[in-house]
Design an enzyme around this catalytic site. Structure first.
Site, PDB file in Angstrom:
ATOM      1  CG  HIS A 161      72.548  95.099  14.404  1.00 48.14           C
ATOM      2  ND1 HIS A 161      71.740  94.908  13.320  1.00 48.14           N
ATOM      3  CD2 HIS A 161      73.290  96.214  14.136  1.00 48.14           C
ATOM      4  CE1 HIS A 161      71.971  95.861  12.423  1.00 48.14           C
ATOM      5  NE2 HIS A 161      72.904  96.664  12.884  1.00 48.14           N
ATOM      6  CE  LYS A 165      69.703  97.869  15.586  1.00 42.68           C
ATOM      7  NZ  LYS A 165      69.827  99.303  15.870  1.00 42.68           N
TER       8      LYS A 165
HETATM    9  N1  LIG Z   1      73.161 105.665  11.985  1.00 45.92           N
HETATM   10  C1  LIG Z   1      74.181 104.857  12.282  1.00 45.92           C
HETATM   11  O1  LIG Z   1      75.160 104.703  11.509  1.00 45.92           O
HETATM   12  C2  LIG Z   1      74.184 104.108  13.573  1.00 45.92           C
HETATM   13  C3  LIG Z   1      73.137 104.265  14.432  1.00 45.92           C
HETATM   14  N2  LIG Z   1      73.172 103.665  15.659  1.00 45.92           N
HETATM   15  C4  LIG Z   1      72.058 103.978  16.527  1.00 45.92           C
HETATM   16  O2  LIG Z   1      72.516 104.913  17.500  1.00 45.92           O
HETATM   17  C5  LIG Z   1      71.811 104.731  18.723  1.00 45.92           C
HETATM   18  C6  LIG Z   1      72.803 104.553  19.852  1.00 45.92           C
HETATM   19  O3  LIG Z   1      73.519 103.348  19.669  1.00 45.92           O
HETATM   20  P1  LIG Z   1      74.586 102.853  20.763  1.00 45.92           P
HETATM   21  O4  LIG Z   1      75.657 103.870  20.934  1.00 45.92           O
HETATM   22  O5  LIG Z   1      74.950 101.468  20.393  1.00 45.92           O
HETATM   23  O6  LIG Z   1      73.664 102.810  22.069  1.00 45.92           O
HETATM   24  P2  LIG Z   1      74.057 103.044  23.601  1.00 45.92           P
HETATM   25  O7  LIG Z   1      72.895 102.577  24.388  1.00 45.92           O
HETATM   26  O8  LIG Z   1      75.399 102.461  23.876  1.00 45.92           O
HETATM   27  O9  LIG Z   1      74.191 104.641  23.709  1.00 45.92           O
HETATM   28  C7  LIG Z   1      73.131 105.529  23.808  1.00 45.92           C
HETATM   29  C8  LIG Z   1      73.514 106.618  24.779  1.00 45.92           C
HETATM   30  O10 LIG Z   1      72.486 107.620  24.788  1.00 45.92           O
HETATM   31  C9  LIG Z   1      72.369 108.040  26.124  1.00 45.92           C
HETATM   32  N3  LIG Z   1      71.151 108.779  26.431  1.00 45.92           N
HETATM   33  C10 LIG Z   1      69.961 108.312  26.918  1.00 45.92           C
HETATM   34  N4  LIG Z   1      69.126 109.339  27.163  1.00 45.92           N
HETATM   35  C11 LIG Z   1      69.792 110.472  26.823  1.00 45.92           C
HETATM   36  C12 LIG Z   1      69.453 111.853  26.890  1.00 45.92           C
HETATM   37  N5  LIG Z   1      68.262 112.273  27.353  1.00 45.92           N
HETATM   38  N6  LIG Z   1      70.371 112.749  26.464  1.00 45.92           N
HETATM   39  C13 LIG Z   1      71.575 112.342  25.997  1.00 45.92           C
HETATM   40  N7  LIG Z   1      71.961 111.040  25.956  1.00 45.92           N
HETATM   41  C14 LIG Z   1      71.074 110.120  26.354  1.00 45.92           C
HETATM   42  C15 LIG Z   1      72.479 106.748  26.918  1.00 45.92           C
HETATM   43  O11 LIG Z   1      72.721 106.996  28.299  1.00 45.92           O
HETATM   44  C16 LIG Z   1      73.650 106.085  26.215  1.00 45.92           C
HETATM   45  O12 LIG Z   1      74.883 106.476  26.778  1.00 45.92           O
HETATM   46  C17 LIG Z   1      70.880 103.535  18.479  1.00 45.92           C
HETATM   47  O13 LIG Z   1      69.615 104.014  18.092  1.00 45.92           O
HETATM   48  C18 LIG Z   1      71.539 102.808  17.314  1.00 45.92           C
HETATM   49  O14 LIG Z   1      70.643 102.026  16.573  1.00 45.92           O
HETATM   50  C19 LIG Z   1      74.213 102.913  16.064  1.00 45.92           C
HETATM   51  C20 LIG Z   1      75.272 102.699  15.246  1.00 45.92           C
HETATM   52  C21 LIG Z   1      75.338 103.260  13.909  1.00 45.92           C
HETATM   53  O1  LIG Z   2      72.506  99.675  16.902  1.00 48.95           O
HETATM   54  C1  LIG Z   2      73.465  99.507  16.135  1.00 48.95           C
HETATM   55  O2  LIG Z   2      74.542  99.029  16.519  1.00 48.95           O
HETATM   56  C2  LIG Z   2      73.321  99.914  14.737  1.00 48.95           C
HETATM   57  N1  LIG Z   2      72.211 100.521  14.387  1.00 48.95           N
HETATM   58  C3  LIG Z   2      71.911 101.073  13.118  1.00 48.95           C
HETATM   59  C4  LIG Z   2      70.634 100.512  12.556  1.00 48.95           C
HETATM   60  O3  LIG Z   2      69.693 100.253  13.322  1.00 48.95           O
HETATM   61  O4  LIG Z   2      70.531 100.366  11.335  1.00 48.95           O
HETATM   62  C5  LIG Z   2      73.068 101.081  12.167  1.00 48.95           C
HETATM   63  C6  LIG Z   2      74.071  99.985  12.354  1.00 48.95           C
HETATM   64  O5  LIG Z   2      73.649  98.856  11.654  1.00 48.95           O
HETATM   65  C7  LIG Z   2      74.434  99.701  13.790  1.00 48.95           C
END
Ligand SMILES: NC(=O)C1=CN([C@@H]2O[C@H](COP(=O)(O)OP(=O)(O)OC[C@H]3O[C@@H](n4cnc5c(N)ncnc54)[C@H](O)[C@@H]3O)[C@@H](O)[C@H]2O)C=CC1
Ligand SMILES: O=C(O)C1=N[C@H](C(=O)O)C[C@H](O)C1
Length: 269
Positions: A161, A165
């Site tokens: 990743h 992350k």
């Molecule tokens: N299930 C899936 O398919 C995927 C899951 N993820 C997960 O999603 C999460 C976010 O990933 P990214 O967008 O890359 O991270 P990022 O750090 O770019 O975005 C997270 C956002 O949440 C905000 N945030 C923090 N505290 C908050 C609150 N109290 N209320 C509302 N928003 C708040 C942050 O300010 C930031 O804008 C991570 O845990 C990642 O692993 C990411 C990609 C795919």
């Molecule tokens: O943080 C990410 O970017 C992603 N997080 C998810 C994970 O922790 O599995 C899903 C995806 O791989 C991207």
């Protein structure tokens, strides 16, 4: 005469983040959805900015705020474990359906999601990607087929990743490991290896988390036998692979009873 379905009123939680911005951009083009609020941290430096402009699609008329609108039909959450847990209390109380995509939650935090799902329908999955969820099925089949090989099978999971992350191993890698262990019975795990490790026991799964540049996510699940290796490899090209899955999950939740759902439910896998 065909009936026009009402638009699903969507709230994006974590709207200023990498994933939140893609959800805003794709939901804005979706004829079934209407973005009614874009939530981010109360301390966000972009509070008050237009969510569409932030996502690079021009003005939407939806500011980044921290208050969840009471008229929302569904919430998509890509935020942080702490923010997700706070959101669960609100969704349970107001019976709001929610797609939880955030990873890195500990067992106690996962319990909060399970508890909230008694009051509201929730899709909770570490990967919203279609390809990843199909790969999970393939891995389950492989683990089933290889569980009784006399010389044993070594399972190692490598995930890659981006440098930003914050959790490791990825939620998806851990899920792949759970699927394998449920079929093959491994009871332990190791994260990377160093020094005089001794021989590798087959009772463990090895996890390896690589963090480089802007990689949006790759997972490799290795089944190592004597004489050959079976490898399941799934690679994201853009974050839209996750975003499209999250939008499908949001639509799936419309009108569902309370309960905990997976992406396999959403995708019919
Ligand atoms: N299930 C899936 O398919 C995927 C899951 N993820 C997960 O999603 C999460 C976010 O990933 P990214 O967008 O890359 O991270 P990022 O750090 O770019 O975005 C997270 C956002 O949440 C905000 N945030 C923090 N505290 C908050 C609150 N109290 N209320 C509302 N928003 C708040 C942050 O300010 C930031 O804008 C991570 O845990 C990642 O692993 C990411 C990609 C795919
Ligand atoms: O943080 C990410 O970017 C992603 N997080 C998810 C994970 O922790 O599995 C899903 C995806 O791989 C991207």
């Amino acid at each position: 005469m065909s009936q026009v379905e009402p638009l699903i009123r969507l709230t994006v939680h974590g709207a200023a983040g990498r994933m939140g911005q893609r959800i805003v951009a794709l939901a804005a083009k979706d004829p079934q959805l209407s973005i009614i609020s874009a939530i981010d941290s109360p301390s966000s430096p972009v509070a008050g900015r237009d969510a569409g402009e932030l996502a690079g699609i021009g003005k939407l008329g939806v500011p980044i705020t921290s208050a969840i609108s009471s008229s929302t039909d569904v919430i998509i959450d890509f935020s942080t474990p702490e923010a997700t847990v706070k959101l669960m209390a609100i969704c349970a109380e107001r019976r709001i359906p929610v797609v939880v995509a955030t990873t890195g939650l500990n067992e106690e935090q996962k319990q909060e999601i399970a508890a909230a799902s008694q009051f509201a329908p929730i899709v909770f999955a570490p990967s919203m990607s279609l390809a990843v969820n199909v790969a999970m099925k393939l891995v389950r089949e492989a683990a089933k087929a290889l569980k009784d090989i006399p010389d044993g099978v070594d399972v190692e999971i490598i995930e890659r990743h981006h440098r930003f992350k914050e959790d490791a191993p990825s939620g998806t890698a851990l899920k792949f490991g759970q699927i394998v262990a449920a079929e093959m019975g491994q009871t332990g795990h190791t994260h990377g290896r160093e020094g005089q490790t001794g021989k590798r026991p087959q009772t463990e799964i090895g996890y390896h988390a690589v963090r480089t540049g802007d990689n949006v996510g790759e997972h490799q699940i290795l089944f190592g036998l004597m004489g050959e290796t079976l490898e399941v490899y799934v690679r994201g090209h853009t974050r839209d692979s996750y975003a499209y899955g999250a939008l499908a999950a949001a639509k799936f939740l419309a009108g569902r009873p309370a309960g905990l759902y997976t992406m396999a439910d959403v995708l019919g896998l």
